[in-house]
Design an enzyme around this catalytic site. Structure first.
Site, PDB file in Angstrom:
ATOM      1  NE  ARG A 154      -3.925   1.276   2.058  1.00 29.60           N
ATOM      2  CZ  ARG A 154      -5.217   1.384   1.788  1.00 29.60           C
ATOM      3  NH1 ARG A 154      -5.939   0.326   1.541  1.00 29.60           N
ATOM      4  NH2 ARG A 154      -5.798   2.570   1.761  1.00 29.60           N
ATOM      5  CE1 TYR A 168     -12.826   4.234 -10.252  1.00 30.16           C
ATOM      6  CE2 TYR A 168     -13.863   5.406  -8.430  1.00 30.16           C
ATOM      7  CZ  TYR A 168     -13.493   4.212  -9.046  1.00 30.16           C
ATOM      8  OH  TYR A 168     -13.816   3.016  -8.457  1.00 30.16           O
ATOM      9  CG  MET A 170     -13.363   7.634  -4.160  1.00 34.13           C
ATOM     10  SD  MET A 170     -14.171   6.000  -4.074  1.00 34.13           S
ATOM     11  CE  MET A 170     -15.487   6.322  -2.901  1.00 34.13           C
ATOM     12  CE  LYS A 172     -15.751   5.908   1.734  1.00 34.57           C
ATOM     13  NZ  LYS A 172     -14.769   5.396   2.666  1.00 34.57           N
ATOM     14  CB  SER A 246     -19.984   2.377  -2.875  1.00 35.43           C
ATOM     15  OG  SER A 246     -18.591   2.148  -2.818  1.00 35.43           O
TER      16      SER A 246
END
Ligand code: 76R
Length: 272
Positions: A154, A168, A170, A172, A246
């Site tokens: 990671r 893309y 995003m 929350k 999501s």
């Protein structure tokens, strides 16, 4: 040239996604030897960047005219990232590449990774192992090895050369009554565990890199998905929409699809 002090994250890498349009009217004005010189200059720079320690550079041909090509650069020092980004933008010559989209983010660890303590509790509760038993210690050891590798992937990813890439941003949701940041940690952790369960069913077909951009760019994360076929991209993004995190909390930005190609194939594809 003056060497500036490094700007390093406490861990991980700075990440830049840089997308450009090719200005064919300017390219057409170059004669053959100037074109060869331009392509050689970019190839030399790509090689230089790839030769820099702890640094990775990927390039994609973008499938729709939102951009013609994108670079993805991962490197620890922000001074180096910024310098390489500016050189990439003009490596083919002035006026050849026009920026159309970019994203700045950092690799990050997940807040929701299982801790040693949590895993130990599951071993006791679900597998009925006592902490003194050799089997317990063996499982703990395997867990620690797995987590260490996972964390390294990671923070310091070694990204694959898989051909299909989906990009893309995003965030929350932060709506009244539906605010991710107003949930307590346990609730978020439970929701993220459901998300990860869906994600793991795509193991071997989708490789995801989620980088954090809170305070750095317009949304909170940037998603980079690698796949061997667009069908897997479409399927995971669709399936995730039904997953509670999501469905309830995700806000998406613009989507981009790219193809990862070797540089000479990229030049051919772009007709440079
Ligand atoms: O990192 C991990 O593997 C552990 C579990 C995990 C976390 C913490 C995980 C697993 N994700 C995490 C965090 Mn994810 N992910 C997305 C998207 O399109 C959408 O609906 C969402 C875009 C996809 C497709 C995806 C895939 N994930 C996050 C975060 C940060 C949230 C936070 O910290 O609050 C975001 C924004 C996000 C978004 N996720 C996985 C996947 C896949 C395929 C996995 C499984 C990885 C594996 O086990 O190999």
């Amino acid at each position: 040239m003056q060497t500036l002090p490094e700007i390093l994250p406490t861990e991980g890498r700075h990440v830049l996604h840089l997308c450009f349009r090719v200005e064919y009217s300017a390219w057409e004005l170059l004669n053959k030897s100037s074109r060869i010189a331009a392509k050689t200059a970019l190839a030399d720079l790509v090689r230089e960047i790839r030769g820099t320690p702890s640094t990775q550079l990927l390039h994609f041909s973008m499938v729709t005219p939102k951009a013609d090509l994108c670079f993805m650069l991962l490197t620890p020092d922000l001074q180096v990232a910024d310098a390489f980004a500016k050189r990439l933008a003009i490596a083919l010559g002035p006026d050849i590449l026009t920026p159309t989209f970019s994203w700045f983010s950092m690799t990050e660890r997940s807040e929701y990774t299982t801790s040693d303590q949590e895993y130990a509790l599951t071993l006791e509760a679900e597998e009925k192992l006592t902490p003194e038993s050799p089997a317990f210690e063996e499982k703990m050891q395997a867990f620690r090895t797995r987590i260490a590798k996972y964390l390294k992937d990671r923070l310091e990813p070694n990204l694959p050369d898989w051909p299909v890439v989906c990009l893309y941003p995003m965030s929350k949701r932060r709506a009244p009554g539906q605010n991710w940041y107003a949930l307590d940690f346990e609730a978020r952790k439970k929701l993220m565990a459901g998300h990860a369960r869906v994600g793991r069913t795509y193991s071997g077909r989708i490789l995801q890199l989620i980088t954090g951009s809170t305070g750095l760019d317009d949304e909170e994360w940037f998603v980079t998905l690698f796949a061997k076929t667009t069908s897997d991209i479409k399927a995971i993004v669709y399936e995730m929409r039904f997953d509670e995190v999501s469905a309830q909390f995700a806000e998406f930005g613009e989507f981009f699809i790219g193809l990862q190609l070797p540089l000479d194939a990229l030049y051919d594809r772009l007709m440079l």
